[in-house]
Motif scaffolding. Structure first.
Motif, mmCIF file in Angstrom:
data_model
loop_
_atom_site.group_PDB
_atom_site.id
_atom_site.type_symbol
_atom_site.label_atom_id
_atom_site.label_comp_id
_atom_site.label_asym_id
_atom_site.label_seq_id
_atom_site.Cartn_x
_atom_site.Cartn_y
_atom_site.Cartn_z
ATOM 1 N N GLN A 134 0.842 -1.206 0.000
ATOM 2 C CA GLN A 134 0.000 0.000 0.000
ATOM 3 C C GLN A 134 0.880 1.261 0.000
ATOM 4 O OE1 GLN A 134 -2.325 0.890 3.468
ATOM 5 N NE2 GLN A 134 -3.988 1.759 2.276
ATOM 6 N N GLY A 138 1.100 4.478 -2.500
ATOM 7 C CA GLY A 138 1.128 5.854 -1.991
ATOM 8 C C GLY A 138 2.304 6.630 -2.578
ATOM 9 N N LEU A 141 1.617 7.692 -5.969
ATOM 10 C CA LEU A 141 0.673 8.813 -6.025
ATOM 11 C C LEU A 141 1.322 10.135 -5.610
ATOM 12 C CD1 LEU A 141 -2.525 7.010 -4.711
ATOM 13 C CD2 LEU A 141 -1.987 7.655 -7.053
ATOM 14 N N TYR A 142 2.197 10.118 -4.586
ATOM 15 C CA TYR A 142 2.897 11.373 -4.246
ATOM 16 C C TYR A 142 3.657 11.877 -5.474
ATOM 17 C CZ TYR A 142 2.998 9.468 0.647
ATOM 18 O OH TYR A 142 2.713 8.917 1.850
ATOM 19 N N ALA A 145 1.564 13.214 -8.295
ATOM 20 C CA ALA A 145 1.103 14.558 -7.915
ATOM 21 C C ALA A 145 2.223 15.576 -8.129
ATOM 22 C CB ALA A 145 0.635 14.572 -6.452
ATOM 23 N N GLU A 148 2.573 16.271 -11.803
ATOM 24 C CA GLU A 148 1.462 17.068 -12.337
ATOM 25 C C GLU A 148 1.664 18.563 -12.122
ATOM 26 O OE1 GLU A 148 -1.715 14.421 -10.552
ATOM 27 O OE2 GLU A 148 -2.752 15.178 -12.311
ATOM 28 N N ARG A 154 -2.600 13.588 -15.079
ATOM 29 C CA ARG A 154 -2.507 12.216 -14.627
ATOM 30 C C ARG A 154 -2.810 11.219 -15.746
ATOM 31 N NH1 ARG A 154 -3.172 9.926 -9.513
ATOM 32 N NH2 ARG A 154 -2.316 11.911 -8.875
ATOM 33 N N ASP A 155 -3.852 11.534 -16.541
ATOM 34 C CA ASP A 155 -4.215 10.608 -17.612
ATOM 35 C C ASP A 155 -3.062 10.396 -18.584
ATOM 36 O OD1 ASP A 155 -6.671 10.351 -16.509
ATOM 37 O OD2 ASP A 155 -7.652 11.790 -17.838
ATOM 38 N N ARG A 357 -14.144 3.719 -11.889
ATOM 39 C CA ARG A 357 -13.973 5.138 -12.216
ATOM 40 C C ARG A 357 -15.252 5.706 -12.836
ATOM 41 N NH1 ARG A 357 -9.001 2.914 -13.717
ATOM 42 N NH2 ARG A 357 -9.560 2.770 -15.907
ATOM 43 N N ALA A 360 -17.980 6.085 -10.105
ATOM 44 C CA ALA A 360 -17.700 7.218 -9.218
ATOM 45 C C ALA A 360 -17.991 8.534 -9.918
ATOM 46 C CB ALA A 360 -16.243 7.170 -8.752
ATOM 47 N N TYR A 363 -21.769 8.989 -10.187
ATOM 48 C CA TYR A 363 -22.302 9.361 -8.874
ATOM 49 C C TYR A 363 -22.054 10.843 -8.609
ATOM 50 C CZ TYR A 363 -23.080 9.235 -3.817
ATOM 51 O OH TYR A 363 -23.548 9.480 -2.552
ATOM 52 N N ALA A 364 -20.821 11.284 -8.917
ATOM 53 C CA ALA A 364 -20.470 12.693 -8.689
ATOM 54 C C ALA A 364 -21.345 13.610 -9.549
ATOM 55 C CB ALA A 364 -18.995 12.925 -8.997
ATOM 56 N N ARG A 372 -23.161 22.680 -6.847
ATOM 57 C CA ARG A 372 -22.229 21.813 -6.128
ATOM 58 C C ARG A 372 -22.817 21.335 -4.832
ATOM 59 N NH1 ARG A 372 -16.575 24.778 -7.236
ATOM 60 N NH2 ARG A 372 -16.225 23.833 -9.268
ATOM 61 N N GLU A 374 -21.776 19.293 -1.510
ATOM 62 C CA GLU A 374 -20.624 18.711 -0.789
ATOM 63 C C GLU A 374 -21.114 17.734 0.250
ATOM 64 O OE1 GLU A 374 -17.180 20.193 -1.568
ATOM 65 O OE2 GLU A 374 -18.549 20.390 -3.238
#
Lengths: 374, 91
Positions: A134, A138, A141-142, A145, A148, A154-155, A357, A360, A363-364, A372, A374
């Motif tokens: 895990q 992480g 992902l750091y 980021a 970016e 990211r894509d 994806r 999600a 849903y968003a 918006r 929240e």
């Protein structure tokens, strides 16, 4: 951790407390056995302090009008370049390439170890390995980021890995044949990664340096858990010891190759040094790694598979046999033992995640209708 | 596709939230959960903010000098500007 008190090498001893303002402070515990021993984690800590100290200083540049002059002055003053600063296009592109490939390596690096999650020899070891894998996610992902912030999204990054346009560290194209390989990866592969990465904590690009500080602190857990696995096996039954020795035999030279080609053949080094992205040469780091590992292997009572390994009194360093660089280039070109398997697995995992994806996102969208929510 | 979110973490009570990085998520709730998994695996925080990167308005480094100029010539805003006569305490 029954062997903790006997793990005496300073590299494996994290700094107890990190400087104020770091939100990982105090989390890593205090297990110094040797006060004053200079560990790699102390170097990480020092890099973090230097980062804060440099930020206090004033950059003196000719009126601040000349973009290149200002950039050069920031680098010369050991300050950090931040995302919206002007920077030479080659600096931006080079960093995107380096950070992205580093991120890809963390992501692909989950596979060799993930291979053993279902077969870890105890529930505790399974839980530890899960936490470690895990962490690798992480770290990826750091780093994504951080990449970016240089203006790539990211894509595009994910696509460059999946399409094979960008590489990942060739070490992850070797298979994990036994449980001992999980130990050897932690000790040697993560150990080599730490030696490579600690200097990156002082890299001139702020987001990369900050990501590396986080990563190095977490990597020390990885290296220790690997060392502990090998120590346990090496002090177990003759069969277990043989398994540990076999894994060290197979991972030693690929780990040495992780530092890249010899300095005489390294292509990106000079400019990277000038821009303070890279701080030490491949061969210097490789030597540092060898010098670290030899006493650690003695405590393990495992043999480093190099008959030429010998202390050189004049150099105050170990002489050692270079890895097979032809093999390194062959693996980089795509002909390692597991290149196709690793890529196929990554593509399948990405495809299998499509519905998540999409769900999600749907849903968003549904919940943002009418403003918006929240 | 999913949006970019900036993540801010309060390490402990008494400290302010500090920017730690960014991540992608389709909405705020998932952004919060992702932030927990990515940035607080070792109890690094007691509170998380996630903010859409697109919603942040930032000053530009290009206009750095002009933008922050007004503060440069007002040294009298700092206590060290003032001479304190010898022997004066609690000032």
């Amino acid at each position: 951790m029954p062997v903790r008190g006997r793990l005496s090498d300073p590299v494996l001893h994290p700094v107890a407390y990190f400087s104020v303002g770091c939100n990982t402070r105090g989390v890593y515990g205090n297990d110094f056995d040797q006060p004053g021993a200079a560990s790699l984690l102390e170097e990480v800590d020092a890099a973090e302090r230097a980062l804060k100290a440099a930020a206090e200083g004033q950059v003196v540049a000719g009126d601040g009008d000349e973009l290149q002059a200002y950039f050069d002055a920031v680098i010369a003053a050991d300050q950090k370049i931040e995302p919206r600063d002007w920077m030479p296009e080659a600096y931006r592109k080079g960093l995107i390439r380096q950070i992205a490939q580093h991120a890809h390596s963390e992501i692909i690096g989950m596979q060799p170890e993930g291979n053993w999650i279902s077969r870890a020899p105890s529930l505790q070891r399974k839980a530890i390995l899960l936490a470690k894998v895990q962490d690798e996610a992480g770290h990826g992902l750091y780093l994504y980021a951080a990449a970016e912030t240089l203006g790539i999204n990211r894509d595009e990054l994910v696509d460059m890995l999946i399409s094979g346009k960008q590489k990942y560290s060739s070490i992850f194209n070797y298979p994990t044949l036994t449980w001992a390989d999980v130990g050897a990866i932690g000790w040697l592969v993560d150990g080599a990664a730490i030696v490579n990465q600690v200097p990156l904590c002082r890299c001139s690009y702020g987001p990369y340096a900050r990501a590396m500080i986080r990563i190095c602190k977490e990597e020390s857990f990885h290296q220790r858990q690997g060392y502990e696995i090998l120590y346990t096996l090496a002090h177990g039954t003759p069969g277990q010891k043989a398994m540990a020795q076999d894994s060290v035999d197979r991972w030693w030279y690929p780990s040495l190759a992780m530092f890249g080609p010899p300095d005489t053949e390294s292509t990106h080094s000079e400019q990277s040094m000038a821009w303070k992205i890279k701080r030490f040469s491949n061969d210097d780091l490789r030597q540092k790694f060898v010098d670290m590992c030899v006493p650690q292997a003695e405590v393990l009572e495992l043999r480093i598979p190099d008959p030429a390994l010998a202390w050189n009194e004049q150099r105050q360093a170990y002489d050692y046999t270079q890895p097979d660089y032809e093999e390194l280039f062959q693996v980089i070109r795509g002909d390692g033992p597991c290149n196709r398997q690793r890529m196929a697995h990554r593509r399948a995992a990405h495809d299998d995640g499509t519905w998540v994806r999409e769900a999600a996102a749907a849903y968003a969208t549904k919940h943002s209708v009418g403003g918006r929510h929240e | 596709m999913s949006e970019l979110w900036e993540v801010f973490i309060r390490p402990r009570r008494g400290l302010s939230h500090v920017h730690v990085g960014s991540l992608h998520a389709p909405d705020a709730q998932i952004a919060l959960r992702n932030a927990r998994d990515v940035y607080t695996r070792r109890q690094e925080g007691v509170s998380i903010w996630v903010v859409r990167a697109a919603d942040i308005t930032a000053s530009s480094p290009d206009e750095k000098d002009a933008f922050f100029d007004p503060a440069a010539d007002k040294v009298y805003r700092h206590p060290t500007f003032y001479k304190v006569p010898e022997g004066v305490a609690h000032l």
